[in-house]
Design a protein around this motif. Structure first.
Motif, PDB file in Angstrom:
ATOM      1  N   GLU A  99      52.785 -16.177  30.616  1.00 34.17           N
ATOM      2  CA  GLU A  99      52.713 -17.178  31.678  1.00 34.17           C
ATOM      3  C   GLU A  99      52.406 -18.568  31.122  1.00 34.17           C
ATOM      4  O   GLU A  99      52.775 -19.587  31.720  1.00 34.17           O
ATOM      5  CB  GLU A  99      51.690 -16.792  32.752  1.00 34.17           C
ATOM      6  CG  GLU A  99      50.262 -16.634  32.276  1.00 34.17           C
ATOM      7  CD  GLU A  99      49.966 -15.221  31.794  1.00 34.17           C
ATOM      8  OE1 GLU A  99      48.776 -14.893  31.705  1.00 34.17           O
ATOM      9  OE2 GLU A  99      50.911 -14.464  31.511  1.00 34.17           O
ATOM     10  N   LYS A 100      51.736 -18.637  29.949  1.00 34.60           N
ATOM     11  CA  LYS A 100      51.484 -19.936  29.323  1.00 34.60           C
ATOM     12  C   LYS A 100      52.793 -20.564  28.852  1.00 34.60           C
ATOM     13  O   LYS A 100      52.976 -21.781  28.916  1.00 34.60           O
ATOM     14  CB  LYS A 100      50.508 -19.791  28.163  1.00 34.60           C
ATOM     15  CG  LYS A 100      49.093 -19.461  28.617  1.00 34.60           C
ATOM     16  CD  LYS A 100      48.121 -19.419  27.457  1.00 34.60           C
ATOM     17  CE  LYS A 100      46.714 -19.114  27.941  1.00 34.60           C
ATOM     18  NZ  LYS A 100      45.743 -19.030  26.824  1.00 34.60           N
ATOM     19  N   GLN A 102      55.564 -20.149  30.372  1.00 29.27           N
ATOM     20  CA  GLN A 102      56.190 -20.659  31.593  1.00 29.27           C
ATOM     21  C   GLN A 102      55.616 -22.013  31.986  1.00 29.27           C
ATOM     22  O   GLN A 102      56.340 -22.889  32.463  1.00 29.27           O
ATOM     23  CB  GLN A 102      56.009 -19.642  32.739  1.00 29.27           C
ATOM     24  CG  GLN A 102      56.707 -18.322  32.512  1.00 29.27           C
ATOM     25  CD  GLN A 102      58.178 -18.505  32.189  1.00 29.27           C
ATOM     26  OE1 GLN A 102      58.914 -19.139  32.950  1.00 29.27           O
ATOM     27  NE2 GLN A 102      58.615 -17.954  31.065  1.00 29.27           N
ATOM     28  N   ALA A 103      54.317 -22.200  31.758  1.00 23.97           N
ATOM     29  CA  ALA A 103      53.696 -23.503  32.046  1.00 23.97           C
ATOM     30  C   ALA A 103      54.265 -24.581  31.131  1.00 23.97           C
ATOM     31  O   ALA A 103      54.501 -25.718  31.564  1.00 23.97           O
ATOM     32  CB  ALA A 103      52.184 -23.407  31.885  1.00 23.97           C
ATOM     33  N   GLU A 104      54.511 -24.233  29.858  1.00 25.15           N
ATOM     34  CA  GLU A 104      55.098 -25.191  28.918  1.00 25.15           C
ATOM     35  C   GLU A 104      56.503 -25.590  29.361  1.00 25.15           C
ATOM     36  O   GLU A 104      56.879 -26.766  29.319  1.00 25.15           O
ATOM     37  CB  GLU A 104      55.142 -24.588  27.516  1.00 25.15           C
ATOM     38  CG  GLU A 104      53.760 -24.389  26.893  1.00 25.15           C
ATOM     39  CD  GLU A 104      53.826 -23.554  25.622  1.00 25.15           C
ATOM     40  OE1 GLU A 104      54.944 -23.093  25.273  1.00 25.15           O
ATOM     41  OE2 GLU A 104      52.776 -23.359  24.994  1.00 25.15           O
ATOM     42  N   ALA A 106      57.722 -25.414  32.413  1.00 23.44           N
ATOM     43  CA  ALA A 106      57.613 -26.203  33.641  1.00 23.44           C
ATOM     44  C   ALA A 106      57.281 -27.651  33.320  1.00 23.44           C
ATOM     45  O   ALA A 106      57.823 -28.584  33.943  1.00 23.44           O
ATOM     46  CB  ALA A 106      56.551 -25.602  34.560  1.00 23.44           C
ATOM     47  N   TYR A 107      56.424 -27.872  32.326  1.00 21.50           N
ATOM     48  CA  TYR A 107      56.076 -29.240  31.922  1.00 21.50           C
ATOM     49  C   TYR A 107      57.312 -29.968  31.385  1.00 21.50           C
ATOM     50  O   TYR A 107      57.571 -31.119  31.753  1.00 21.50           O
ATOM     51  CB  TYR A 107      54.983 -29.208  30.856  1.00 21.50           C
ATOM     52  CG  TYR A 107      54.698 -30.577  30.271  1.00 21.50           C
ATOM     53  CD1 TYR A 107      53.917 -31.499  30.954  1.00 21.50           C
ATOM     54  CD2 TYR A 107      55.247 -30.948  29.037  1.00 21.50           C
ATOM     55  CE1 TYR A 107      53.677 -32.761  30.429  1.00 21.50           C
ATOM     56  CE2 TYR A 107      55.013 -32.210  28.511  1.00 21.50           C
ATOM     57  CZ  TYR A 107      54.225 -33.106  29.205  1.00 21.50           C
ATOM     58  OH  TYR A 107      54.010 -34.352  28.692  1.00 21.50           O
ATOM     59  N   LYS A 150      55.921 -16.871  37.959  1.00 20.35           N
ATOM     60  CA  LYS A 150      56.015 -18.219  37.398  1.00 20.35           C
ATOM     61  C   LYS A 150      57.472 -18.635  37.195  1.00 20.35           C
ATOM     62  O   LYS A 150      57.838 -19.791  37.434  1.00 20.35           O
ATOM     63  CB  LYS A 150      55.265 -18.287  36.069  1.00 20.35           C
ATOM     64  CG  LYS A 150      53.759 -18.142  36.185  1.00 20.35           C
ATOM     65  CD  LYS A 150      53.135 -19.310  36.925  1.00 20.35           C
ATOM     66  CE  LYS A 150      51.632 -19.204  36.967  1.00 20.35           C
ATOM     67  NZ  LYS A 150      51.015 -20.312  37.769  1.00 20.35           N
ATOM     68  N   ARG A 154      59.361 -21.836  39.012  1.00 23.29           N
ATOM     69  CA  ARG A 154      60.022 -22.899  38.268  1.00 23.29           C
ATOM     70  C   ARG A 154      61.379 -23.257  38.869  1.00 23.29           C
ATOM     71  O   ARG A 154      61.867 -24.382  38.697  1.00 23.29           O
ATOM     72  CB  ARG A 154      60.207 -22.498  36.803  1.00 23.29           C
ATOM     73  CG  ARG A 154      58.958 -22.648  35.955  1.00 23.29           C
ATOM     74  CD  ARG A 154      59.204 -22.175  34.537  1.00 23.29           C
ATOM     75  NE  ARG A 154      60.458 -22.649  34.003  1.00 23.29           N
ATOM     76  CZ  ARG A 154      61.328 -21.878  33.332  1.00 23.29           C
ATOM     77  NH1 ARG A 154      61.060 -20.603  33.098  1.00 23.29           N
ATOM     78  NH2 ARG A 154      62.446 -22.396  32.877  1.00 23.29           N
TER      79      ARG A 154
END
Length: 279
Positions: A99-100, A102-104, A106-107, A150, A154
């Protein structure tokens, strides 16, 4: 140039140290070097302390200002290219948590306005149905339910009309059946539906298309500032403008021979008929 993952980790500090030492050998202060290569003194300082990673162009300007010998220029520019490349192995991503990642992503999507996705093997998460996403994570360790969530979250970025997306898929990517055939019908129909969004261009490269070079790797470009390339073992992140430009040029070559708009949707409709015929 061969990229050693361990070398990728050391190269930024090594480059900063070498450039600082070369300036001192030339008997120049940071301010005098900055004037010679038309940079600010603060940028030169940040490069020499490793706070900023210089591009190849930056390094060439510094080396020219220092009147470095040709063999040294070749060595230092090779190091600069490595410094502008990151290696992210899959095992590390798994340890950090999917999930981290996925955060990258998304950024990157939220801070970019023009994104291009070259997809020779599979459909990417932004275009995928929930069932397809779940199947694509079958070989990932642990509970992937949060990662699926996630990935689906997105997809909202596709509806931001301030951004533009271009997706190029080979016929194999469209038809790679990682889900049962009824689910594949839904997946292909989703591709056709998303191709109608005003800020999305979806191109298809049918089998038999004759590109100048083979479709080797999945890659994504974010504006003209960054390119990511996927491999089985992980991903390479290129930040040097010359590497990004090269990937943009490769993308453009495939884009010129791809089917778009009604032609792409007609092709996708034929794929749906083929899947249904085999049910």
């Amino acid at each position: 140039m061969t990229l050693d993952p361990e070398q990728l980790g050391r190269s930024k500090s090594d480059l900063a140290e070498i450039l600082r030492e070369l300036r001192k050998r030339a008997g120049l202060t940071g301010d005098r070097l900055a004037r010679r290569c038309a940079m600010s003194q603060s940028k030169v300082s940040k490069i020499e302390t490793g706070k900023v990673t210089p591009t190849l162009v930056d390094v060439e300007r510094i080396l020219t200002a220092l009147e470095a010998p040709r063999e040294l220029v070749a060595e230092v520019t090779a190091l600069a290219r490595i410094a502008n490349t990151q290696w992210q192995d899959k095992r590390s991503s798994w340890r950090r948590g999917l999930e981290k990642r996925q955060a990258e992503l998304a950024y990157l999507e939220n801070t970019s306005s023009d994104m291009r996705y070259f997809l020779p093997a599979m459909v990417t998460g932004l275009l995928a149905t929930p069932e397809y996403i779940k199947a694509s994570l079958d070989n990932s360790p642990g509970d992937t339910s949060r990662t699926v969530t996630k990935k689906l979250e997105r997809q909202a970025v596709l509806y931001d009309t301030k951004k533009s997306f271009t997706f190029l898929l080979t016929e194999q990517a469209v038809m790679w059946a990682i889900v049962p055939r009824p689910a594949m019908v839904i997946q292909v129909e989703r591709l056709a539906s998303l191709s109608r969004l005003p800020n999305v261009r979806l191109g298809v490269l049918p089998n038999g298309t004759s590109p100048a070079r083979g479709p080797m790797n999945t890659f994504t470009t974010y504006d003209d500032r960054l390119a990511t390339v996927e491999t089985f073992a992980g991903r390479l992140v290129f930040q040097d403008p010359r590497d990004v430009i090269q990937h943009l040029a490769i993308f453009a070559a495939y884009e010129r021979i791809a089917l778009f708009g009604d032609e792409a949707r007609a092709f996708l409709a034929g794929c749906v008929r083929s899947i249904i015929h085999d049910l």
